[in-house]
Motif scaffolding. Structure first.
Motif, PDB file in Angstrom:
ATOM      1  N   VAL A  58       1.131  -1.034   0.003  1.00 50.80           N
ATOM      2  CA  VAL A  58       0.357  -0.018   0.295  1.00 50.80           C
ATOM      3  C   VAL A  58       0.667   1.040  -0.251  1.00 50.80           C
ATOM      4  N   TYR A  59       1.832   1.436   0.919  1.00 54.38           N
ATOM      5  CA  TYR A  59       3.061   2.427   0.735  1.00 54.38           C
ATOM      6  C   TYR A  59       3.097   2.758  -0.454  1.00 54.38           C
ATOM      7  N   LEU A  60       3.749   1.291  -1.030  1.00 52.06           N
ATOM      8  CA  LEU A  60       4.521   1.638  -2.272  1.00 52.06           C
ATOM      9  C   LEU A  60       3.706   1.696  -3.584  1.00 52.06           C
ATOM     10  N   LYS A  61       2.415   2.346  -3.673  1.00 49.42           N
ATOM     11  CA  LYS A  61       1.425   2.351  -4.084  1.00 49.42           C
ATOM     12  C   LYS A  61       1.663   3.886  -3.855  1.00 49.42           C
ATOM     13  N   ARG A  62       1.579   4.388  -3.045  1.00 48.00           N
ATOM     14  CA  ARG A  62       1.129   5.614  -2.474  1.00 48.00           C
ATOM     15  C   ARG A  62       2.921   7.019  -2.905  1.00 48.00           C
ATOM     16  N   GLU A  63       4.227   6.019  -3.172  1.00 47.97           N
ATOM     17  CA  GLU A  63       5.460   6.405  -2.864  1.00 47.97           C
ATOM     18  C   GLU A  63       6.160   5.723  -3.536  1.00 47.97           C
ATOM     19  N   PRO A  64       7.233   5.343  -4.171  1.00 55.13           N
ATOM     20  CA  PRO A  64       8.379   4.334  -4.123  1.00 55.13           C
ATOM     21  C   PRO A  64       9.233   4.580  -3.028  1.00 55.13           C
ATOM     22  N   SER A  65       9.947   3.731  -2.709  1.00 57.70           N
ATOM     23  CA  SER A  65      10.927   3.436  -1.081  1.00 57.70           C
ATOM     24  C   SER A  65      11.672   1.946  -1.251  1.00 57.70           C
ATOM     25  N   LYS A  66      13.046   2.262  -1.664  1.00 57.91           N
ATOM     26  CA  LYS A  66      13.956   1.110  -1.979  1.00 57.91           C
ATOM     27  C   LYS A  66      14.094   0.744  -0.581  1.00 57.91           C
ATOM     28  N   LEU A  67      13.509   1.666   0.766  1.00 58.10           N
ATOM     29  CA  LEU A  67      13.791   1.201   2.253  1.00 58.10           C
ATOM     30  C   LEU A  67      12.760   0.214   2.073  1.00 58.10           C
ATOM     31  N   VAL A  68      11.158   0.151   1.922  1.00 57.28           N
ATOM     32  CA  VAL A  68       9.849  -0.203   1.911  1.00 57.28           C
ATOM     33  C   VAL A  68      10.300  -1.542   1.211  1.00 57.28           C
ATOM     34  N   SER A  69      10.789  -1.221   0.040  1.00 57.32           N
ATOM     35  CA  SER A  69      10.892  -2.017  -1.149  1.00 57.32           C
ATOM     36  C   SER A  69      11.720  -3.708  -0.506  1.00 57.32           C
ATOM     37  N   ALA A  71      11.749  -3.885   2.589  1.00 58.52           N
ATOM     38  CA  ALA A  71      11.820  -4.968   4.269  1.00 58.52           C
ATOM     39  C   ALA A  71      10.612  -5.704   3.564  1.00 58.52           C
ATOM     40  N   ALA A  72      10.284  -5.320   2.575  1.00 61.49           N
ATOM     41  CA  ALA A  72       9.183  -6.076   2.406  1.00 61.49           C
ATOM     42  C   ALA A  72       9.783  -7.227   2.139  1.00 61.49           C
ATOM     43  N   ILE A  73      10.805  -7.382   1.427  1.00 55.74           N
ATOM     44  CA  ILE A  73      11.803  -8.210   0.796  1.00 55.74           C
ATOM     45  C   ILE A  73      12.202  -9.344   2.050  1.00 55.74           C
ATOM     46  N   CYS A  74      12.259  -8.307   2.805  1.00 58.25           N
ATOM     47  CA  CYS A  74      12.923  -8.754   4.519  1.00 58.25           C
ATOM     48  C   CYS A  74      11.412  -9.860   5.376  1.00 58.25           C
ATOM     49  N   PHE A  75      10.720  -9.088   5.211  1.00 58.95           N
ATOM     50  CA  PHE A  75       9.433  -9.668   5.148  1.00 58.95           C
ATOM     51  C   PHE A  75       9.114 -10.944   4.852  1.00 58.95           C
ATOM     52  N   ILE A 122      14.045   3.625   9.470  1.00 62.21           N
ATOM     53  CA  ILE A 122      14.708   4.506   8.607  1.00 62.21           C
ATOM     54  C   ILE A 122      13.582   5.418   7.444  1.00 62.21           C
ATOM     55  N   GLN A 123      13.106   4.439   6.993  1.00 62.99           N
ATOM     56  CA  GLN A 123      11.987   5.454   6.364  1.00 62.99           C
ATOM     57  C   GLN A 123      10.658   5.944   6.720  1.00 62.99           C
ATOM     58  N   ALA A 124      10.615   5.874   8.183  1.00 65.05           N
ATOM     59  CA  ALA A 124       9.513   6.486   9.256  1.00 65.05           C
ATOM     60  C   ALA A 124      10.484   8.084   9.197  1.00 65.05           C
ATOM     61  N   VAL A 125      11.816   7.924   9.439  1.00 71.47           N
ATOM     62  CA  VAL A 125      12.538   8.801  10.216  1.00 71.47           C
ATOM     63  C   VAL A 125      12.273   9.691   9.597  1.00 71.47           C
ATOM     64  N   LYS A 126      12.934   9.170   7.877  1.00 74.02           N
ATOM     65  CA  LYS A 126      13.931  10.391   6.909  1.00 74.02           C
ATOM     66  C   LYS A 126      12.756  11.037   6.224  1.00 74.02           C
ATOM     67  N   SER A 127      11.307  10.065   6.029  1.00 72.72           N
ATOM     68  CA  SER A 127       9.980  10.770   5.137  1.00 72.72           C
ATOM     69  C   SER A 127      10.121  12.324   5.548  1.00 72.72           C
ATOM     70  N   GLU A 128       9.873  12.812   4.770  1.00 72.24           N
ATOM     71  CA  GLU A 128       9.396  13.998   4.950  1.00 72.24           C
ATOM     72  C   GLU A 128       7.452  14.248   4.702  1.00 72.24           C
ATOM     73  N   PRO A 129       7.188  15.476   6.651  1.00 74.82           N
ATOM     74  CA  PRO A 129       6.071  15.714   6.247  1.00 74.82           C
ATOM     75  C   PRO A 129       5.276  16.171   5.154  1.00 74.82           C
ATOM     76  N   THR A 130       3.841  15.185   5.036  1.00 76.51           N
ATOM     77  CA  THR A 130       3.149  16.016   3.906  1.00 76.51           C
ATOM     78  C   THR A 130       2.154  16.414   4.058  1.00 76.51           C
ATOM     79  N   ALA A 131       1.573  17.200   3.365  1.00 77.34           N
ATOM     80  CA  ALA A 131       0.179  18.583   3.715  1.00 77.34           C
ATOM     81  C   ALA A 131      -0.660  18.064   4.158  1.00 77.34           C
ATOM     82  N   ASN A 132      -0.403  17.548   4.265  1.00 78.57           N
ATOM     83  CA  ASN A 132      -1.685  16.487   4.680  1.00 78.57           C
ATOM     84  C   ASN A 132      -2.346  16.081   5.926  1.00 78.57           C
ATOM     85  N   SER A 133      -0.825  15.555   6.627  1.00 79.42           N
ATOM     86  CA  SER A 133      -0.113  15.193   8.003  1.00 79.42           C
ATOM     87  C   SER A 133      -0.448  16.327   8.719  1.00 79.42           C
TER      88      SER A 133
END
Length: 133
Positions: A58-69, A71-75, A122-133
């Protein structure tokens, strides 16, 4: 990649529910109660991480991220190694697979679960807040 993770999450969730039902109904007559607990631990971690994998998709549909990708492989690897080894350990009386072969695999799978959650952190710490946050 996002679609592949969504498919993997669906397969992990589907098989997790099926394996849980099999453990509760089919295996109960075939293996000792302590091994049923081992089986159910594998099912629990599989379901938890199927949901985590789904959230990665779901996250990757919204925003590409090597870290989240990654993480998914690790899971996925964690499910296969941790839960898979617990299923085989629980049924070793039926399969005759020596525990000494499977025992070391379980913590490697656990490491992949931890690594996946670390990558999400790491992704959560690195990500910038969005206008909707």
């Amino acid at each position: 990649m996002q679609k592949g993770f969504l498919i993997a999450a669906s397969v992990a969730g589907l098989t997790g529910v099926a394996l849980g039902a099999f453990g509760a109904h089919g295996l109960r007559k075939l293996i000792e109660p302590a091994l049923i607990d081992t089986w159910h631990t594998g099912v629990q971690y599989q379901i938890y991480h199927a949901l985590a994998l789904f959230m990665c998709a779901v996250y990757l549909k919204r925003e590409p991220s090597k870290l989240v990708s990654n993480a998914a492989i690790c899971f996925i690897l964690g499910i296969l190694l941790f839960s898979g080894s617990l299923y085989l350990l629980a049924t070793r009386e039926l399969t005759h697979i020596p525990a000494m072969i499977l025992g070391p695999v379980t913590p490697i799978g656990g490491f992949f679960f931890i690594a996946g959650w670390g990558l999400i952190l790491i992704q959560a710490v690195k990500s910038e807040p969005t206008a909707n946050s």
